[in-house]
Write a protein that holds these residues in place. Structure first.
Motif, PDB file in Angstrom:
ATOM      1  N   CYS A   1      35.988  32.564  35.872  1.00  0.00           N
ATOM      2  CA  CYS A   1      36.987  32.419  37.093  1.00  0.00           C
ATOM      3  C   CYS A   1      36.418  32.952  38.191  1.00  0.00           C
ATOM      4  O   CYS A   1      36.964  33.087  39.370  1.00  0.00           O
ATOM      5  CB  CYS A   1      38.385  33.021  36.644  1.00  0.00           C
ATOM      6  SG  CYS A   1      39.162  32.061  35.344  1.00  0.00           S
TER       7      CYS A   1
ATOM      8  N   ARG B   1      45.299  33.577  32.698  1.00  0.00           N
ATOM      9  CA  ARG B   1      44.718  33.213  34.065  1.00  0.00           C
ATOM     10  C   ARG B   1      45.395  31.862  34.222  1.00  0.00           C
ATOM     11  O   ARG B   1      44.958  31.183  35.141  1.00  0.00           O
ATOM     12  CB  ARG B   1      43.406  33.164  34.071  1.00  0.00           C
ATOM     13  CG  ARG B   1      42.986  34.690  34.239  1.00  0.00           C
ATOM     14  CD  ARG B   1      41.259  34.676  33.733  1.00  0.00           C
ATOM     15  NE  ARG B   1      40.891  35.998  34.146  1.00  0.00           N
ATOM     16  CZ  ARG B   1      40.960  37.271  33.328  1.00  0.00           C
ATOM     17  NH1 ARG B   1      41.665  37.034  32.529  1.00  0.00           N
ATOM     18  NH2 ARG B   1      40.583  38.292  33.768  1.00  0.00           N
TER      19      ARG B   1
ATOM     20  N   THR C   1      43.326  34.186  44.882  1.00  0.00           N
ATOM     21  CA  THR C   1      43.138  35.507  44.457  1.00  0.00           C
ATOM     22  C   THR C   1      42.644  36.414  45.584  1.00  0.00           C
ATOM     23  O   THR C   1      41.581  35.863  46.298  1.00  0.00           O
ATOM     24  CB  THR C   1      42.407  35.947  43.160  1.00  0.00           C
ATOM     25  OG1 THR C   1      42.826  35.351  41.990  1.00  0.00           O
ATOM     26  CG2 THR C   1      42.256  37.391  42.768  1.00  0.00           C
TER      27      THR C   1
ATOM     28  N   GLU D   1      35.584  36.127  39.145  1.00  0.00           N
ATOM     29  CA  GLU D   1      36.109  37.192  39.565  1.00  0.00           C
ATOM     30  C   GLU D   1      35.312  38.469  39.468  1.00  0.00           C
ATOM     31  O   GLU D   1      34.271  38.490  38.961  1.00  0.00           O
ATOM     32  CB  GLU D   1      37.269  37.614  38.494  1.00  0.00           C
ATOM     33  CG  GLU D   1      38.391  36.596  38.465  1.00  0.00           C
ATOM     34  CD  GLU D   1      39.443  37.096  37.185  1.00  0.00           C
ATOM     35  OE1 GLU D   1      39.190  38.146  36.475  1.00  0.00           O
ATOM     36  OE2 GLU D   1      40.568  36.066  36.923  1.00  0.00           O
TER      37      GLU D   1
ATOM     38  N   ASN E   1      47.773  36.121  43.792  1.00  0.00           N
ATOM     39  CA  ASN E   1      47.079  37.141  43.107  1.00  0.00           C
ATOM     40  C   ASN E   1      46.274  38.098  43.806  1.00  0.00           C
ATOM     41  O   ASN E   1      45.691  38.013  44.713  1.00  0.00           O
ATOM     42  CB  ASN E   1      46.249  36.317  42.052  1.00  0.00           C
ATOM     43  CG  ASN E   1      47.026  35.416  40.981  1.00  0.00           C
ATOM     44  OD1 ASN E   1      48.144  35.726  40.400  1.00  0.00           O
ATOM     45  ND2 ASN E   1      46.559  34.038  41.291  1.00  0.00           N
TER      46      ASN E   1
ATOM     47  N   ARG F   1      49.081  39.199  37.039  1.00  0.00           N
ATOM     48  CA  ARG F   1      48.810  38.624  38.681  1.00  0.00           C
ATOM     49  C   ARG F   1      48.315  39.625  39.319  1.00  0.00           C
ATOM     50  O   ARG F   1      47.521  39.422  40.730  1.00  0.00           O
ATOM     51  CB  ARG F   1      50.310  38.352  39.212  1.00  0.00           C
ATOM     52  CG  ARG F   1      50.730  37.102  39.126  1.00  0.00           C
ATOM     53  CD  ARG F   1      52.260  36.832  39.722  1.00  0.00           C
ATOM     54  NE  ARG F   1      51.929  36.961  41.321  1.00  0.00           N
ATOM     55  CZ  ARG F   1      52.925  36.995  42.166  1.00  0.00           C
ATOM     56  NH1 ARG F   1      54.152  36.978  41.632  1.00  0.00           N
ATOM     57  NH2 ARG F   1      52.699  37.196  43.337  1.00  0.00           N
TER      58      ARG F   1
ATOM     59  N   HIS G   1      43.296  41.392  43.090  1.00  0.00           N
ATOM     60  CA  HIS G   1      42.345  42.333  42.307  1.00  0.00           C
ATOM     61  C   HIS G   1      42.141  43.255  43.219  1.00  0.00           C
ATOM     62  O   HIS G   1      41.214  43.029  44.354  1.00  0.00           O
ATOM     63  CB  HIS G   1      41.229  41.227  41.872  1.00  0.00           C
ATOM     64  CG  HIS G   1      40.483  42.006  40.781  1.00  0.00           C
ATOM     65  ND1 HIS G   1      39.978  41.161  39.849  1.00  0.00           N
ATOM     66  CD2 HIS G   1      40.222  43.271  40.384  1.00  0.00           C
ATOM     67  CE1 HIS G   1      39.076  42.118  38.913  1.00  0.00           C
ATOM     68  NE2 HIS G   1      39.412  43.179  39.435  1.00  0.00           N
TER      69      HIS G   1
ATOM     70  N   LYS H   1      37.605  27.448  39.017  1.00  0.00           N
ATOM     71  CA  LYS H   1      38.282  27.874  37.767  1.00  0.00           C
ATOM     72  C   LYS H   1      38.477  26.571  36.979  1.00  0.00           C
ATOM     73  O   LYS H   1      39.248  25.765  37.620  1.00  0.00           O
ATOM     74  CB  LYS H   1      39.521  28.647  37.920  1.00  0.00           C
ATOM     75  CG  LYS H   1      40.354  29.006  36.745  1.00  0.00           C
ATOM     76  CD  LYS H   1      41.351  30.148  37.106  1.00  0.00           C
ATOM     77  CE  LYS H   1      42.609  29.461  37.463  1.00  0.00           C
ATOM     78  NZ  LYS H   1      43.802  30.242  37.516  1.00  0.00           N
TER      79      LYS H   1
END
Length: 655
Positions: free
Chosen positions: A626, A278, A57, A628, A87, A140, A89, A255
């Motif tokens: 995860c 995820r 990510t 994030e 991915n 995603r 974010h 993860k």
């Protein structure tokens, strides 16, 4: 929190937007997409060589969302390329967001992004302060829009950033944004090697970034612009003292491949879905032979947020959760087979409630597109039935079948359902062992407890102060009542438009009740409350009250009526580590680290608000697990922390 006001737009002759407040453009009308790629994608070197091969990510933070063009260009870059992490974010702050109409008009200049732009427009939140997460490409790509001041918004963020897009209006036009506080938050959220790029080469930006640890370089700007700035973070990680060290979250560095969830209600099913999205395999353990048989088993539940007069963490959770649930339901069920976006009326049946509602709207925290005050006559027209009180109308709210919602969430192919009653859990070396009453055993690296008021039946969670609250809903016979009601109406209770010819209304709120059977007394209570809201329908219901069916369930609540969401604390260790709070609530604990049970999490206590708090709490937990950036601000996350009652009891000298 700041009141959020939409941007004042002046449209130029070429149909491009110009911000009247800051007298500046949103993008280059002729080459905006090309400039975005040059300044931000190329400026941050978003290529395969810039990232570890196993990084999944890419996390980008932006200081001015504007029209969203930078986001669309970056999202398409990710989707079209195999040369960067798969991915994205994307975190972006905006103090003066465009209206939905202006956003769509602005992005119509870029037909190559029309598909992504349509999804952005569909999910785009109203102008309300706080964090709002939008999802694209089956999860995603995540976009977290933070409506508010840039430095303040980033100060509330829990996460880490790989690349910065510094794209607010020019420093000369909007000097307040380019502040030392913003640069300090950039340093806090960066890691060694975090990059940045910006269209500007202004000295205030160059000096501010250098002072907090960024290496800053000039390079040729786009087109006729002479220079721009790029660089990376090379300074030491700034010392960050946690204001409330007991709420420091444990690190989650890897993860997991699989997670086990206990509880098949709305909390557990939402959690399972967020993890499965995820790519995590989920085992969902439910003690009954069907999902959603307890508090999540009603035919219909009202989907709306009861908003506070002034800004509170609870209000922020409820508003953000409501908007999140609406977007999720639109994604999962665009045909509206398990829910209806028919609107919700929240009546003010007393003078005190009328004053509260009017005072709330006078604060200016919520736009008319979210909620508005209406007269009794206006509400009667909206509802399709006589209403004698004024109140609030939420046009995007409605009703949901919680039971059907749970089943829809668990159709994900990575969710496996096991029907068994868990007797105990224990830590065995590097995993959790889950033992059932029938002598089955399961092993899990990560375990999440979501089984409502039974969440404190385990040794590790026995300290959790959970309380069941009895509720009974009443259900009319099929086609016995005039089906003209068009919207959900809430007063002391609620009633939804008919589903399959039957009305569901209620519900009682009994703190002491233990009766699990449906009672005539509670039917009469529900009819009495209904008569205050919809007298004509209540009169019809009274005629068939001996034919009413019903359902009882026990909502799981907490002493402060906020859910418990987060890592499971080791209660004895917390008491020992933070014992000084008994004598001095302002004691500085230095480098004290709170102890949590490894990879054990809790998601319970949602009470009657589960439709708006369970899905967003599930996303919060999945983000923690995860590693994030988290979709709720840290102060709100702290109010959900399961350890909060240990800390409150220490301060009160109750333990």
């Amino acid at each position: 929190m700041h009141n959020i006001r939409n941007a004042l737009i002046r449209w130029c002759k070429d149909n491009s937007p110009h911000c009247a407040t800051f007298d500046d453009i949103y993008f280059n009308p002729g080459a905006g997409a090309d400039e975005s790629r040059y300044v931000f994608i190329d400026g941050n070197r978003l290529t395969a060589e810039s990232f570890p091969p196993d990084q999944q990510t890419l996390i980008i933070a932006e200081t001015g969302f504007g029209s969203g063009l930078n986001f669309l260009v970056t999202a398409k870059h990710i989707l079209d390329s195999s040369a960067v992490p798969p991915n994205l974010h994307y975190l972006s702050v905006e103090k003066h967001p465009l209206t939905k109409e202006d956003l769509l008009k602005a992005l119509s200049a870029w037909p190559e992004y029309s598909e992504l732009a349509a999804l952005l427009h569909t999910q785009y939140p109203p102008a309300a302060a706080g964090y709002h997460q939008l999802n694209f490409a089956e999860g995603r790509i995540k976009l977290t829009l933070m409506f508010g001041d840039a430095a303040e918004s980033f100060s509330r963020l829990e996460g880490q950033v790989d690349a910065w897009y510094l794209d607010g209006f020019a420093p000369a036009k909007n000097p307040d944004m380019w502040s030392p506080e913003l640069f300090q938050q950039m340093a806090r959220l960066s890691h060694p090697g975090t990059t940045f790029s910006t269209f500007t080469a202004a000295g205030v930006v160059r000096r501010g970034l250098k002072e907090v640890g960024f290496d800053v370089r000039k390079q040729k700007g786009f087109g006729r612009k002479r220079e721009m700035l790029v660089g990376s973070y090379v300074g030491p990680k700034p010392e960050h003292r946690e204001g409330k060290p007991w709420f420091k979250l444990p690190a989650s560095n890897t993860k997991p491949e699989a997670v086990t969830v206990i509880g098949g209600g709305l909390s557990g099913c939402s959690t399972a879905w967020s993890l499965a999205q995820r790519g995590i395999k989920v085992r969902l353990i439910e003690k009954e032979c069907e999902l959603a048989t307890a508090g999540s088993g009603n035919r219909q539940g009202a989907l709306y947020a009861k908003l506070p007069v002034s800004w509170t963490h609870q209000g922020e959770l409820h508003l953000t959760g409501f908007l999140h649930s609406v977007n999720l339901l639109n994604h999962l069920d665009p045909e509206h087979t398990l829910w209806s976006q028919c609107g919700v009326i929240q009546l003010a049946t007393t003078e005190k409630e009328q004053q509260r509602q009017q005072s709330m709207l006078a604060q200016g925290l919520y736009p008319d597109s979210l909620v508005s005050y209406r007269s009794a006559g206006e509400l009667s027209s909206i509802a399709g039935s006589r209403i004698e009180s004024p109140g609030l109308f939420f046009p995007d709210a409605g009703w949901v079948s919680p039971r059907d919602f749970c089943h829809q969430l668990t159709t994900h192919p990575d969710i496996e359902i096991a029907h068994a009653e868990v007797a105990s859990i224990s830590r065995q070396q590097e995993h959790w062992q889950i033992d059932t009453v029938t002598d089955q055993s399961f092993a899990a690296s990560h375990l999440i407890i979501c089984n409502a008021e039974l969440a404190n039946r385990f040794e590790q969670t026995a300290h959790l102060p959970l309380k069941p609250i009895r509720g009974q809903v009443s259900i009319t016979p099929e086609s016995a009542i005039d089906p003209s009601l068009q919207t959900v109406v809430c007063g002391e209770g609620y009633i939804s438009p008919a589903q399959e010819g039957r009305f569901c209304f209620g519900a009682t709120f009994d703190l002491k009740g233990k009766e699990r059977n449906v009672t005539l007394e509670d039917h009469q209570h529900n009819i009495s409350k209904l008569s205050e809201a919809l007298p004509d329908i209540a009169a019809q219901v009274s005629d068939v009250q001996d034919q009413l069916e019903g359902r009882t369930a026990f909502r799981c609540s907490t002493p402060d009526y906020m859910p418990m969401v987060g890592p499971a604390p080791v209660a004895d260790a917390f008491i020992e580590t933070f014992a000084q709070l008994r004598k001095d609530r302002k004691w500085q604990f230095g480098n004290a680290i709170p102890e949590h049970h490894p990879n054990l999490y809790i998601n319970t206590g949602h009470g009657s608000k589960g439709l708006i708090t369970c899905p967003i709490s599930a996303e919060l937990l999945a983000g923690m697990i995860c590693n994030e950036p988290l979709l709720l601000p840290k102060p709100v996350i702290d109010t959900l922390n399961p350890a909060r009652f240990i800390i409150k009891n220490l301060i009160r000298q109750a333990i």
